[in-house]
Write a protein that holds these residues in place. Structure first.
Motif, PDB file in Angstrom:
ATOM      1  N   ARG A  23      -7.459   5.436   4.846  1.00 47.57           N
ATOM      2  CA  ARG A  23      -6.402   4.457   5.089  1.00 47.57           C
ATOM      3  C   ARG A  23      -6.998   3.136   5.571  1.00 47.57           C
ATOM      4  O   ARG A  23      -6.590   2.053   5.139  1.00 47.57           O
ATOM      5  CB  ARG A  23      -5.409   5.005   6.123  1.00 47.57           C
ATOM      6  CG  ARG A  23      -4.510   3.966   6.783  1.00 47.57           C
ATOM      7  CD  ARG A  23      -3.588   3.287   5.799  1.00 47.57           C
ATOM      8  NE  ARG A  23      -2.472   4.121   5.421  1.00 47.57           N
ATOM      9  CZ  ARG A  23      -1.548   3.745   4.541  1.00 47.57           C
ATOM     10  NH1 ARG A  23      -1.646   2.557   3.949  1.00 47.57           N
ATOM     11  NH2 ARG A  23      -0.551   4.546   4.229  1.00 47.57           N
ATOM     12  N   VAL A  26      -8.469   1.233   2.637  1.00 42.96           N
ATOM     13  CA  VAL A  26      -7.425   0.656   1.781  1.00 42.96           C
ATOM     14  C   VAL A  26      -6.834  -0.593   2.426  1.00 42.96           C
ATOM     15  O   VAL A  26      -6.578  -1.601   1.747  1.00 42.96           O
ATOM     16  CB  VAL A  26      -6.333   1.699   1.489  1.00 42.96           C
ATOM     17  CG1 VAL A  26      -5.136   1.053   0.784  1.00 42.96           C
ATOM     18  CG2 VAL A  26      -6.888   2.822   0.610  1.00 42.96           C
ATOM     19  N   GLU A  27      -6.636  -0.549   3.752  1.00 42.69           N
ATOM     20  CA  GLU A  27      -6.126  -1.730   4.451  1.00 42.69           C
ATOM     21  C   GLU A  27      -7.120  -2.888   4.333  1.00 42.69           C
ATOM     22  O   GLU A  27      -6.734  -4.043   4.092  1.00 42.69           O
ATOM     23  CB  GLU A  27      -5.878  -1.403   5.928  1.00 42.69           C
ATOM     24  CG  GLU A  27      -4.805  -0.354   6.192  1.00 42.69           C
ATOM     25  CD  GLU A  27      -3.387  -0.891   6.081  1.00 42.69           C
ATOM     26  OE1 GLU A  27      -3.134  -1.779   5.250  1.00 42.69           O
ATOM     27  OE2 GLU A  27      -2.522  -0.410   6.821  1.00 42.69           O
ATOM     28  N   THR A  30      -7.085  -4.400   0.888  1.00 44.36           N
ATOM     29  CA  THR A  30      -5.892  -5.237   0.734  1.00 44.36           C
ATOM     30  C   THR A  30      -6.143  -6.617   1.318  1.00 44.36           C
ATOM     31  O   THR A  30      -5.844  -7.646   0.694  1.00 44.36           O
ATOM     32  CB  THR A  30      -4.690  -4.582   1.423  1.00 44.36           C
ATOM     33  OG1 THR A  30      -4.456  -3.291   0.849  1.00 44.36           O
ATOM     34  CG2 THR A  30      -3.431  -5.434   1.272  1.00 44.36           C
ATOM     35  N   TYR A  51      -3.401   7.029  -2.261  1.00 47.41           N
ATOM     36  CA  TYR A  51      -2.799   5.761  -1.836  1.00 47.41           C
ATOM     37  C   TYR A  51      -2.448   4.907  -3.047  1.00 47.41           C
ATOM     38  O   TYR A  51      -3.325   4.311  -3.683  1.00 47.41           O
ATOM     39  CB  TYR A  51      -3.758   5.001  -0.904  1.00 47.41           C
ATOM     40  CG  TYR A  51      -3.968   5.680   0.424  1.00 47.41           C
ATOM     41  CD1 TYR A  51      -3.017   5.583   1.434  1.00 47.41           C
ATOM     42  CD2 TYR A  51      -5.122   6.435   0.666  1.00 47.41           C
ATOM     43  CE1 TYR A  51      -3.204   6.207   2.659  1.00 47.41           C
ATOM     44  CE2 TYR A  51      -5.313   7.064   1.886  1.00 47.41           C
ATOM     45  CZ  TYR A  51      -4.350   6.953   2.872  1.00 47.41           C
ATOM     46  OH  TYR A  51      -4.534   7.570   4.079  1.00 47.41           O
ATOM     47  N   ASN A  52      -1.162   4.843  -3.362  1.00 48.39           N
ATOM     48  CA  ASN A  52      -0.716   3.969  -4.448  1.00 48.39           C
ATOM     49  C   ASN A  52      -1.030   2.507  -4.136  1.00 48.39           C
ATOM     50  O   ASN A  52      -1.190   1.692  -5.050  1.00 48.39           O
ATOM     51  CB  ASN A  52       0.784   4.144  -4.681  1.00 48.39           C
ATOM     52  CG  ASN A  52       1.111   5.485  -5.309  1.00 48.39           C
ATOM     53  OD1 ASN A  52       0.298   6.048  -6.058  1.00 48.39           O
ATOM     54  ND2 ASN A  52       2.284   6.010  -5.013  1.00 48.39           N
ATOM     55  N   GLN A  53      -1.118   2.203  -2.849  1.00 53.89           N
ATOM     56  CA  GLN A  53      -1.454   0.837  -2.433  1.00 53.89           C
ATOM     57  C   GLN A  53      -2.788   0.411  -3.030  1.00 53.89           C
ATOM     58  O   GLN A  53      -2.952  -0.738  -3.453  1.00 53.89           O
ATOM     59  CB  GLN A  53      -1.509   0.772  -0.903  1.00 53.89           C
ATOM     60  CG  GLN A  53      -1.838  -0.597  -0.328  1.00 53.89           C
ATOM     61  CD  GLN A  53      -1.935  -0.564   1.199  1.00 53.89           C
ATOM     62  OE1 GLN A  53      -1.518   0.402   1.834  1.00 53.89           O
ATOM     63  NE2 GLN A  53      -2.496  -1.597   1.775  1.00 53.89           N
ATOM     64  N   ASN A  56      -2.358  -0.257  -6.763  1.00 51.51           N
ATOM     65  CA  ASN A  56      -1.623  -1.502  -6.987  1.00 51.51           C
ATOM     66  C   ASN A  56      -2.499  -2.742  -6.827  1.00 51.51           C
ATOM     67  O   ASN A  56      -2.139  -3.823  -7.294  1.00 51.51           O
ATOM     68  CB  ASN A  56      -0.428  -1.591  -6.034  1.00 51.51           C
ATOM     69  CG  ASN A  56       0.633  -0.547  -6.348  1.00 51.51           C
ATOM     70  OD1 ASN A  56       0.716  -0.050  -7.475  1.00 51.51           O
ATOM     71  ND2 ASN A  56       1.451  -0.204  -5.360  1.00 51.51           N
ATOM     72  N   LEU A  57      -3.636  -2.590  -6.148  1.00 46.70           N
ATOM     73  CA  LEU A  57      -4.548  -3.731  -5.981  1.00 46.70           C
ATOM     74  C   LEU A  57      -5.318  -4.046  -7.262  1.00 46.70           C
ATOM     75  O   LEU A  57      -5.909  -5.119  -7.383  1.00 46.70           O
ATOM     76  CB  LEU A  57      -5.536  -3.446  -4.843  1.00 46.70           C
ATOM     77  CG  LEU A  57      -4.956  -3.362  -3.436  1.00 46.70           C
ATOM     78  CD1 LEU A  57      -6.030  -2.893  -2.442  1.00 46.70           C
ATOM     79  CD2 LEU A  57      -4.387  -4.699  -2.989  1.00 46.70           C
ATOM     80  N   ASN A 171      -1.568  -2.931   8.917  1.00 47.95           N
ATOM     81  CA  ASN A 171      -0.731  -3.906   8.233  1.00 47.95           C
ATOM     82  C   ASN A 171       0.715  -3.718   8.686  1.00 47.95           C
ATOM     83  O   ASN A 171       1.380  -2.759   8.291  1.00 47.95           O
ATOM     84  CB  ASN A 171      -0.850  -3.721   6.718  1.00 47.95           C
ATOM     85  CG  ASN A 171      -0.104  -4.780   5.939  1.00 47.95           C
ATOM     86  OD1 ASN A 171       0.595  -5.611   6.524  1.00 47.95           O
ATOM     87  ND2 ASN A 171      -0.241  -4.748   4.627  1.00 47.95           N
ATOM     88  N   ARG A 174       3.884  -2.820   6.585  1.00 47.21           N
ATOM     89  CA  ARG A 174       4.226  -1.443   6.198  1.00 47.21           C
ATOM     90  C   ARG A 174       5.448  -0.929   6.940  1.00 47.21           C
ATOM     91  O   ARG A 174       6.084   0.043   6.494  1.00 47.21           O
ATOM     92  CB  ARG A 174       3.048  -0.507   6.490  1.00 47.21           C
ATOM     93  CG  ARG A 174       1.868  -0.660   5.561  1.00 47.21           C
ATOM     94  CD  ARG A 174       0.660   0.101   6.075  1.00 47.21           C
ATOM     95  NE  ARG A 174       0.992   1.451   6.501  1.00 47.21           N
ATOM     96  CZ  ARG A 174       0.239   2.181   7.329  1.00 47.21           C
ATOM     97  NH1 ARG A 174      -0.886   1.663   7.819  1.00 47.21           N
ATOM     98  NH2 ARG A 174       0.606   3.390   7.664  1.00 47.21           N
ATOM     99  N   ASN A 260       4.575  11.203   1.474  1.00 47.47           N
ATOM    100  CA  ASN A 260       4.267   9.824   1.079  1.00 47.47           C
ATOM    101  C   ASN A 260       4.999   8.778   1.905  1.00 47.47           C
ATOM    102  O   ASN A 260       4.764   7.583   1.719  1.00 47.47           O
ATOM    103  CB  ASN A 260       4.612   9.622  -0.404  1.00 47.47           C
ATOM    104  CG  ASN A 260       3.733  10.447  -1.321  1.00 47.47           C
ATOM    105  OD1 ASN A 260       2.543  10.598  -1.076  1.00 47.47           O
ATOM    106  ND2 ASN A 260       4.326  11.004  -2.360  1.00 47.47           N
TER     107      ASN A 260
END
Length: 391
Positions: A23, A26-27, A30, A51-53, A56-57, A171, A174, A260
């Motif tokens: 996590r 991923v942050e 981003t 992580y879909n996040q 999406n990047l 973030n 969220r 999720n």
């Protein structure tokens, strides 16, 4: 001054399955992507991406298929080929093995390693183990070693002159526009007005036995408090199966597994807890605790590792040590009954996050670390005549 062109960073981590380290990365990705200053490539050794996040990047990534479960040296030549092709300015590693696999590429291609393998603070380390030997090699050849807690530095003892602490950053976007808590409670079959949540993997590092015993004690005395534990698990794991059996006899004890919408669930609960297995594991800075605090929840957690750097006893929650199940259960009941204290703790939690644990603060700290490493690299690459001109 650094080159004004984009800085190329090659990230190397085992997987992007649900977890604190994952996590955190991923942050960071981003933040770096939004800055526009970086060209990024990510390498994984497992295909798990929860992580879909991250998807999406639209950051390019590659999975190196491992042949062996542990210490798979066949990863090394493939990582070298990727590194040579991408030509990064920095290699940023996120794990003991990943750092080890990156060493030949770093040494041969003269690309500095930013090492973020320290994410915990174990109470004991076997200095004669293979892991400790790898750690010493990793620390020696890394240009900078980054821990997410002071406790992690004390536990692993890397060279202090090239070690820094960068706290996790969260973030806060969220936590905006979350679903109605009533709907979330219905979704997860929470039928009581109060709920205690523990976000943690069902693994040896976490103490789900203590969580289940406290739940049994409290629900035997009160019919208005539920306990819900969520996190990654292995389906055939004996501890997971034990917990599922407990849910069958106690509807106020809920184990939905990996979900999720963690933020929405925490928002719908009353108290956040994190019980770790202190005999083998010490938390760094837990993302679960940060999520509780960002959503203004009081926290109950072990007085160990990096947790004491974010949870302040009797200010935004309670740090527990050598406490019985009834004592711990009564703390939960007392917090539920004392709305003024609960709200005060929750507000203090939110303030601590906003002051010290934001994504922007973490992102800027990583950028500063990158710049320090690159400036040192440029300094060392200057010719002697150039050095004379500087002086």
């Amino acid at each position: 001054m650094l080159n004004k062109n984009k800085i190329r960073v090659l990230f190397f981590i085992g997987s992007l399955r649900s977890g604190g380290k994952e996590r955190r990365l991923v942050e960071l990705l981003t933040y770096l992507s939004n800055s526009g200053r970086y060209e990024i490539f990510v390498v994984l050794t497992l295909s798990e991406i929860h992580y879909n996040q991250f998807l999406n990047l639209n950051i390019p990534y590659k999975i190196i298929q491992k042949r062996w479960r542990k210490y798979d040296i066949t990863v090394i030549p493939e990582f070298y080929r990727i590194t040579k092709k991408f030509r990064p300015d920095l290699i940023h590693t996120w794990g003991r093995n990943q750092t080890f696999y990156a060493l030949p590429s770093s040494i041969r291609l003269k690309i500095p390693i930013v090492n973020s393998q320290i994410t915990s603070a174990p109470p004991k380390l076997n200095k004669l183990s293979v892991n400790s030997l790898i750690d010493r090699l990793n620390f020696r050849y890394s240009k900078i070693i980054l821990s997410n807690s002071e406790a992690g530095i004390k536990a692993y003892t890397p060279p202090l002159e090239k070690s820094k602490v960068i706290y996790n950053g969260i973030n806060l976007d969220r936590f905006s526009n979350l679903p109605n808590p009533t709907n979330i409670r219905a979704k997860y079959k929470i039928e009581t007005p109060y709920a205690v949540v523990m976000v943690a993997s069902i693994s040896p590092n976490k103490d789900y036995r203590l969580f289940s015993e406290v739940a049994r004690y409290v629900t035997s005395k009160r019919d208005d408090i539920s306990f819900i534990g969520v996190g990654w698990y292995i389906r055939d794991d004996s501890e997971y199966n034990r917990l599922i059996e407990l849910t069958k006899s106690n509807p106020k004890f809920i184990i939905p597994g990996n979900i999720n919408d963690v933020e929405a669930l925490v928002n719908a609960c009353t108290i956040g807890v994190l019980f770790s297995n202190k005999t083998i594991h010490g938390e760094g800075i837990s993302n679960a605790i940060m999520e509780y605090m960002a959503l203004s929840k009081p926290v109950i957690a072990n007085d160990a590792g990096g947790t004491r750097e974010i949870v302040h006893n009797n200010k935004n929650g309670y740090l527990i040590d050598r406490i019985t199940v009834p004592e711990l259960g009564n703390i939960v009941i007392e917090l539920v009954d004392d709305e003024v204290k609960r709200n005060s703790f929750g507000k203090a939690s939110e303030t601590i996050i906003q002051n010290s644990f934001t994504l922007e603060k973490m992102g800027k700290a990583f950028e500063k670390a990158y710049e320090e490493v690159l400036e040192l690299k440029q300094f060392k690459q200057k010719k002697p005549t150039q050095l004379m001109e500087i002086y």
